[in-house]
Design a protein around this motif. Sequence first.
Motif, short mmCIF file in Angstrom:
data_model
loop_
_atom_site.label_atom_id
_atom_site.label_comp_id
_atom_site.label_asym_id
_atom_site.label_seq_id
_atom_site.Cartn_x
_atom_site.Cartn_y
_atom_site.Cartn_z
N MET A 77 -5.38 0.75 2.79
CA MET A 77 -5.46 0.03 3.86
C MET A 77 -6.52 0.25 5.18
O MET A 77 -6.73 -0.59 5.73
N ARG A 78 -6.76 1.37 5.19
CA ARG A 78 -7.78 1.73 6.32
C ARG A 78 -9.00 1.21 6.01
O ARG A 78 -9.59 0.89 7.14
N VAL A 79 -9.41 1.11 5.15
CA VAL A 79 -10.61 0.64 4.49
C VAL A 79 -10.89 -0.80 5.07
O VAL A 79 -11.82 -1.48 5.28
N ALA A 80 -9.62 -1.62 4.95
CA ALA A 80 -9.62 -2.92 5.30
C ALA A 80 -9.34 -3.29 6.59
O ALA A 80 -9.17 -4.39 7.09
N GLY A 81 -9.27 -2.02 7.44
CA GLY A 81 -9.13 -2.39 8.95
C GLY A 81 -7.85 -2.33 9.52
O GLY A 81 -7.53 -2.51 10.70
N ALA A 82 -6.72 -1.76 8.84
CA ALA A 82 -5.67 -1.56 9.25
C ALA A 82 -5.62 -0.53 10.31
O ALA A 82 -6.10 0.50 10.09
N PRO A 83 -4.85 -0.83 11.52
CA PRO A 83 -4.65 0.05 12.59
C PRO A 83 -4.10 1.45 12.05
O PRO A 83 -3.16 1.43 11.12
N ILE A 84 -4.26 2.63 12.55
CA ILE A 84 -4.05 3.78 12.04
C ILE A 84 -2.27 3.91 12.53
O ILE A 84 -1.69 4.45 11.67
N GLU A 85 -1.97 3.19 13.44
CA GLU A 85 -0.50 3.24 13.84
C GLU A 85 0.36 2.46 12.73
O GLU A 85 1.47 2.60 12.23
N ILE A 86 -0.41 1.48 11.89
CA ILE A 86 0.36 0.91 10.83
C ILE A 86 0.39 1.79 9.58
O ILE A 86 1.27 1.75 8.82
N LEU A 87 -0.80 2.49 9.56
CA LEU A 87 -0.69 3.71 8.47
C LEU A 87 0.23 4.56 8.50
O LEU A 87 1.03 5.19 7.69
N ILE A 88 0.54 5.08 9.77
CA ILE A 88 1.64 5.83 9.99
C ILE A 88 2.67 5.52 9.78
O ILE A 88 3.43 6.36 9.15
N GLU A 89 3.08 4.15 10.30
CA GLU A 89 4.32 3.60 9.93
C GLU A 89 4.62 3.48 8.60
O GLU A 89 5.51 3.90 7.94
N TYR A 90 3.70 3.06 7.81
CA TYR A 90 3.77 2.86 6.22
C TYR A 90 4.23 4.25 5.53
O TYR A 90 5.05 4.35 4.81
N VAL A 91 3.36 5.43 5.89
CA VAL A 91 3.49 6.71 5.26
C VAL A 91 5.20 7.11 5.66
O VAL A 91 5.56 7.69 4.83
N ALA A 92 5.37 6.88 6.95
CA ALA A 92 6.57 7.42 7.43
C ALA A 92 7.77 6.78 6.64
O ALA A 92 8.52 7.26 6.05
N LEU A 93 7.61 5.33 6.41
CA LEU A 93 8.48 4.67 5.59
C LEU A 93 8.56 5.05 3.97
O LEU A 93 9.53 5.34 3.62
N PHE A 94 7.11 5.42 3.59
CA PHE A 94 7.22 6.06 2.30
C PHE A 94 7.68 7.31 2.01
O PHE A 94 8.47 7.34 1.01
N GLN A 95 7.94 8.13 3.06
CA GLN A 95 8.42 9.43 2.86
C GLN A 95 10.02 9.30 2.76
O GLN A 95 10.48 10.34 2.68
N GLN A 96 10.62 8.05 3.53
CA GLN A 96 11.91 8.02 3.61
C GLN A 96 12.21 7.26 2.34
O GLN A 96 13.59 7.62 2.21
N GLY A 97 11.82 7.20 1.37
CA GLY A 97 12.04 6.57 -0.08
C GLY A 97 12.24 5.24 -0.38
O GLY A 97 11.86 4.47 0.36
N ASP A 98 12.81 4.89 -1.67
CA ASP A 98 13.04 3.60 -1.99
C ASP A 98 13.72 2.72 -1.18
O ASP A 98 13.68 1.34 -1.07
N SER A 99 14.40 3.35 -0.03
CA SER A 99 15.32 2.33 0.76
C SER A 99 14.38 1.73 1.66
O SER A 99 14.93 0.68 2.37
N THR A 100 13.12 1.86 2.02
CA THR A 100 12.19 1.25 2.64
C THR A 100 11.06 0.37 2.19
O THR A 100 10.19 -0.12 2.56
N ILE A 101 11.52 0.15 0.76
CA ILE A 101 10.52 -0.77 0.05
C ILE A 101 10.21 -2.07 0.66
O ILE A 101 9.18 -2.35 0.82
N ALA A 102 11.25 -2.58 1.20
CA ALA A 102 11.21 -3.93 1.66
C ALA A 102 10.47 -4.03 2.87
O ALA A 102 9.29 -4.81 3.27
N ALA A 103 10.58 -2.98 3.82
CA ALA A 103 9.97 -2.77 5.11
C ALA A 103 8.47 -2.61 4.72
O ALA A 103 7.57 -2.77 5.52
N ARG A 104 8.18 -1.73 3.54
CA ARG A 104 6.91 -1.44 3.26
C ARG A 104 6.04 -2.58 2.79
O ARG A 104 4.98 -2.91 3.28
#
Length: 76
Positions: free
Chosen positions: A1-28
């Motif tokens: 996503m970074r190559v596509a120009g996504a802000p670093i804040e979005i990447l951080i949020e995505y990784v944080a959600l990913f680390q929380q597990g499958d319960s965050t699939i919809a949010a991701r």
Amino acid sequence: MRVAGAPIEILIEYVALFQQGDSTIAARKKLLIEQWRKLYEKQEAMKRTIERLDYKIKRHDTLAIGKKHELKDTKD
């Protein structure tokens, strides 16, 4: 996503959600869709700009050909 120009804040949020597990699939997925939509809008804007530039370049070619004929006619 970074190559596509996504802000670093979005990447951080995505990784944080990913680390929380499958319960965050919809949010991701929602984050991914939002980024896709933004990229698509940028792509459409760039497409319109390219089309406008193509038109202007062709118009300049037409004007240049017209000037070339004008110069030729004045020499005769």
